[in-house]
Design a protein around this motif. Structure first.
Motif, PDB file in Angstrom:
ATOM      1  N   MET A 230       0.438  -1.386   0.138  1.00 22.57           N
ATOM      2  CA  MET A 230       0.215   0.229   0.246  1.00 22.57           C
ATOM      3  C   MET A 230       0.990   1.357  -0.046  1.00 22.57           C
ATOM      4  SD  MET A 230      -2.124  -2.419   0.175  1.00 22.57           S
ATOM      5  CE  MET A 230      -2.005  -3.239   1.991  1.00 22.57           C
ATOM      6  N   GLY A 231       2.096   1.295  -0.281  1.00 22.29           N
ATOM      7  CA  GLY A 231       3.106   2.597  -0.915  1.00 22.29           C
ATOM      8  C   GLY A 231       3.777   2.770   0.287  1.00 22.29           C
ATOM      9  N   ASP A 232       4.370   3.738  -0.586  1.00 18.44           N
ATOM     10  CA  ASP A 232       5.217   4.981   0.742  1.00 18.44           C
ATOM     11  C   ASP A 232       6.801   3.735   0.504  1.00 18.44           C
ATOM     12  OD1 ASP A 232       4.279   7.387   0.783  1.00 18.44           O
ATOM     13  OD2 ASP A 232       3.877   6.802   3.138  1.00 18.44           O
ATOM     14  N   LEU A 233       7.461   3.229  -0.325  1.00 22.37           N
ATOM     15  CA  LEU A 233       8.090   2.446  -0.438  1.00 22.37           C
ATOM     16  C   LEU A 233       9.474   3.308   0.131  1.00 22.37           C
ATOM     17  CD1 LEU A 233       8.077   0.973  -3.969  1.00 22.37           C
ATOM     18  CD2 LEU A 233       7.945   0.572  -2.064  1.00 22.37           C
ATOM     19  N   VAL A 234       9.593   4.693  -0.012  1.00 23.58           N
ATOM     20  CA  VAL A 234      11.002   5.498   0.163  1.00 23.58           C
ATOM     21  C   VAL A 234      10.071   6.059   1.133  1.00 23.58           C
ATOM     22  CG1 VAL A 234      11.726   4.800  -1.821  1.00 23.58           C
ATOM     23  CG2 VAL A 234      10.233   7.047  -1.654  1.00 23.58           C
ATOM     24  N   GLY A 235      10.970   7.625   1.901  1.00 17.89           N
ATOM     25  CA  GLY A 235      11.136   8.092   2.517  1.00 17.89           C
ATOM     26  C   GLY A 235      11.420   8.196   4.329  1.00 17.89           C
ATOM     27  N   TYR A 236      11.869   9.114   4.539  1.00 15.25           N
ATOM     28  CA  TYR A 236      12.578   8.941   5.798  1.00 15.25           C
ATOM     29  C   TYR A 236      13.955   8.497   5.947  1.00 15.25           C
ATOM     30  CZ  TYR A 236       8.328  10.491   8.122  1.00 15.25           C
ATOM     31  OH  TYR A 236       6.873  10.959   7.927  1.00 15.25           O
ATOM     32  N   GLY A 237      14.326   7.481   5.393  1.00 15.69           N
ATOM     33  CA  GLY A 237      14.644   5.983   5.386  1.00 15.69           C
ATOM     34  C   GLY A 237      16.772   5.988   4.572  1.00 15.69           C
ATOM     35  N   PRO A 238      16.876   5.908   5.118  1.00 16.99           N
ATOM     36  CA  PRO A 238      18.956   5.563   4.758  1.00 16.99           C
ATOM     37  C   PRO A 238      18.890   4.834   3.111  1.00 16.99           C
ATOM     38  CG  PRO A 238      18.819   4.151   6.417  1.00 16.99           C
ATOM     39  CD  PRO A 238      17.175   4.492   6.213  1.00 16.99           C
ATOM     40  N   ASN A 239      17.817   4.001   2.435  1.00 19.39           N
ATOM     41  CA  ASN A 239      18.550   3.003   1.761  1.00 19.39           C
ATOM     42  C   ASN A 239      17.212   3.354   0.899  1.00 19.39           C
ATOM     43  OD1 ASN A 239      19.551   1.299   3.522  1.00 19.39           O
ATOM     44  ND2 ASN A 239      20.907   1.196   1.723  1.00 19.39           N
ATOM     45  N   PRO A 240      16.706   4.387  -0.254  1.00 16.44           N
ATOM     46  CA  PRO A 240      15.492   4.449  -0.832  1.00 16.44           C
ATOM     47  C   PRO A 240      15.582   3.506  -2.178  1.00 16.44           C
ATOM     48  CG  PRO A 240      17.137   6.543  -0.970  1.00 16.44           C
ATOM     49  CD  PRO A 240      17.380   5.804   0.167  1.00 16.44           C
ATOM     50  N   ASN A 241      17.275   3.872  -2.564  1.00 17.97           N
ATOM     51  CA  ASN A 241      17.796   2.767  -4.257  1.00 17.97           C
ATOM     52  C   ASN A 241      17.276   1.020  -4.069  1.00 17.97           C
ATOM     53  OD1 ASN A 241      17.984   5.157  -5.909  1.00 17.97           O
ATOM     54  ND2 ASN A 241      19.327   5.467  -4.784  1.00 17.97           N
ATOM     55  N   GLU A 242      17.781   0.981  -3.221  1.00 20.26           N
ATOM     56  CA  GLU A 242      17.913  -0.725  -2.732  1.00 20.26           C
ATOM     57  C   GLU A 242      16.826  -0.632  -1.824  1.00 20.26           C
ATOM     58  OE1 GLU A 242      22.022   1.366  -1.350  1.00 20.26           O
ATOM     59  OE2 GLU A 242      19.879   2.119  -0.590  1.00 20.26           O
ATOM     60  N   VAL A 243      16.314  -0.744  -1.561  1.00 18.13           N
ATOM     61  CA  VAL A 243      14.438  -0.829  -1.481  1.00 18.13           C
ATOM     62  C   VAL A 243      13.972  -0.692  -2.697  1.00 18.13           C
ATOM     63  CG1 VAL A 243      12.595   0.233  -0.277  1.00 18.13           C
ATOM     64  CG2 VAL A 243      14.235   0.291   0.883  1.00 18.13           C
ATOM     65  N   VAL A 244      13.503   0.315  -3.568  1.00 20.00           N
ATOM     66  CA  VAL A 244      13.024   0.979  -5.059  1.00 20.00           C
ATOM     67  C   VAL A 244      13.939  -0.650  -5.225  1.00 20.00           C
ATOM     68  CG1 VAL A 244      12.843   1.998  -6.901  1.00 20.00           C
ATOM     69  CG2 VAL A 244      12.388   2.893  -4.367  1.00 20.00           C
ATOM     70  N   GLU A 245      14.716  -1.328  -5.377  1.00 18.69           N
ATOM     71  CA  GLU A 245      15.076  -1.991  -6.625  1.00 18.69           C
ATOM     72  C   GLU A 245      15.188  -3.816  -6.194  1.00 18.69           C
ATOM     73  OE1 GLU A 245      19.436  -0.591  -6.420  1.00 18.69           O
ATOM     74  OE2 GLU A 245      18.607   1.051  -7.921  1.00 18.69           O
TER      75      GLU A 245
ATOM     76  N   PRO B  98       9.387  19.237   8.963  1.00 22.33           N
ATOM     77  CA  PRO B  98      10.348  19.514   9.017  1.00 22.33           C
ATOM     78  C   PRO B  98      11.542  18.473   8.785  1.00 22.33           C
ATOM     79  CG  PRO B  98       9.633  21.230  10.135  1.00 22.33           C
ATOM     80  CD  PRO B  98       8.782  20.270  10.039  1.00 22.33           C
ATOM     81  N   TYR B  99      11.185  17.714   9.244  1.00 25.82           N
ATOM     82  CA  TYR B  99      12.048  16.512   9.504  1.00 25.82           C
ATOM     83  C   TYR B  99      11.833  15.464   8.230  1.00 25.82           C
ATOM     84  CZ  TYR B  99      12.719  17.149  13.931  1.00 25.82           C
ATOM     85  OH  TYR B  99      12.469  16.820  15.869  1.00 25.82           O
ATOM     86  N   ALA B 100      10.363  15.533   7.389  1.00 25.29           N
ATOM     87  CA  ALA B 100      10.316  14.705   6.684  1.00 25.29           C
ATOM     88  C   ALA B 100      10.498  15.769   5.145  1.00 25.29           C
ATOM     89  CB  ALA B 100       8.773  14.719   6.285  1.00 25.29           C
ATOM     90  N   ARG B 101      10.066  16.861   4.867  1.00 25.28           N
ATOM     91  CA  ARG B 101      11.006  17.674   4.638  1.00 25.28           C
ATOM     92  C   ARG B 101      12.008  17.346   3.876  1.00 25.28           C
ATOM     93  NH1 ARG B 101       9.158  21.739   6.349  1.00 25.28           N
ATOM     94  NH2 ARG B 101       6.627  21.763   5.479  1.00 25.28           N
ATOM     95  N   GLU B 102      13.162  17.682   4.841  1.00 24.32           N
ATOM     96  CA  GLU B 102      14.301  17.319   4.923  1.00 24.32           C
ATOM     97  C   GLU B 102      14.877  15.677   3.856  1.00 24.32           C
ATOM     98  OE1 GLU B 102      18.668  17.003   7.333  1.00 24.32           O
ATOM     99  OE2 GLU B 102      17.055  18.335   8.529  1.00 24.32           O
TER     100      GLU B 102
END
Length: 235
Positions: free
Chosen positions: A32-47, A79-83
């Motif tokens: 149901m979405g939000d693969l990315v955001g907040y965490g340190p490994n967006p490319n690895e999670v999407v791949e 602000p945390y999410a935006r950063e």
């Protein structure tokens, strides 16, 4: 048929891998979405998700953080999410951003018993943004289901596991894989077993993962320390 429900991975590779060790053999995976955001490994999670979607019956929709990072739609974020959104936009590959842009906002699925599901990150009224918290009054859930033709509604966004039963129809949230907010730090997911009769064929599960490693990577990436600290408390 076993259907695994996941949501809100939020670039947490360790949590995703731990959950996958539990659900990797299920017949269908619905995200149901939000693969990315907040965490340190967006490319690895999407791949990771891209590869599994090519191999098997894995359906995924777009969440509000996926949308914000893919299209620059960060208004209304704290602000945390935006950063974190802006950091993700700097570090993610063009191919992975394009993948997020192509994710649908809604998804449909019908199981082998003929039960139909609508997948939406938030709610039918505001697919990316509305929070359906478990403590809302029953009248609110009845109203929400008035927008849904399918038997069940599958949502995410709150990071809180939920099962609401309204006249034989269900609203199900499996909770957050990568950033739980119900006071339990462990990664959350749910299973639907179609060999059993609804509504009692849903099970909610938690699995431990290397939260210290994820927190370390968040801090080393220069993301807000709060995003690392909250993982230990599950909020």
């Amino acid at each position: 048929m076993l259907i695994a429900l996941i949501s809100d991975i939020h670039s947490n590779l360790e949590a995703l891998q731990a959950v996958w060790r539990e659900i990797g053999g299920e017949d269908v995976i619905l995200c149901m979405g939000d693969l990315v955001g907040y965490g340190p490994n967006p490319n690895e999670v999407v791949e990771f998700v891209r590869g599994r979607m090519e191999e098997r019956n894995f359906l995924c929709i777009r969440g509000n953080h996926d949308n914000a990072i893919a299209f620059g739609a960060e208004w209304g974020f704290n602000p945390y999410a935006r950063e974190a959104v802006r950091w993700h936009q700097r570090v993610m590959s063009i191919e992975n951003l394009e993948f997020l842009r192509r994710l649908p906002v809604r998804g449909l699925f019908k199981d082998d018993a003929g039960r139909s599901y609508l997948m939406i990150h938030g709610s039918p009224r505001a697919p990316l943004d509305e929070y359906l918290f478990p403590w809302l009054p029953e009248s609110e859930f009845r109203t929400v289901l008035g927008y849904v033709r399918q038997d069940d509604l599958l949502v995410g966004h709150t990071h809180v596991p939920m099962l609401k039963l309204i006249n034989g129809r269900r609203i199900i949230n499996p909770g957050g894989v990568g950033q739980p907010r119900d006071g339990d730090w462990r990664a959350a997911y749910a299973l639907i077993n179609t060999d059993e009769e609804p509504p009692d064929n849903v099970e909610f599960h938690r699995v431990e993962y290397d939260v210290e490693e994820t927190a370390r990577k968040i801090v080393e990436a220069g993301l807000p320390r709060f995003l690392a600290e909250r993982l230990f408390e599950g909020y």
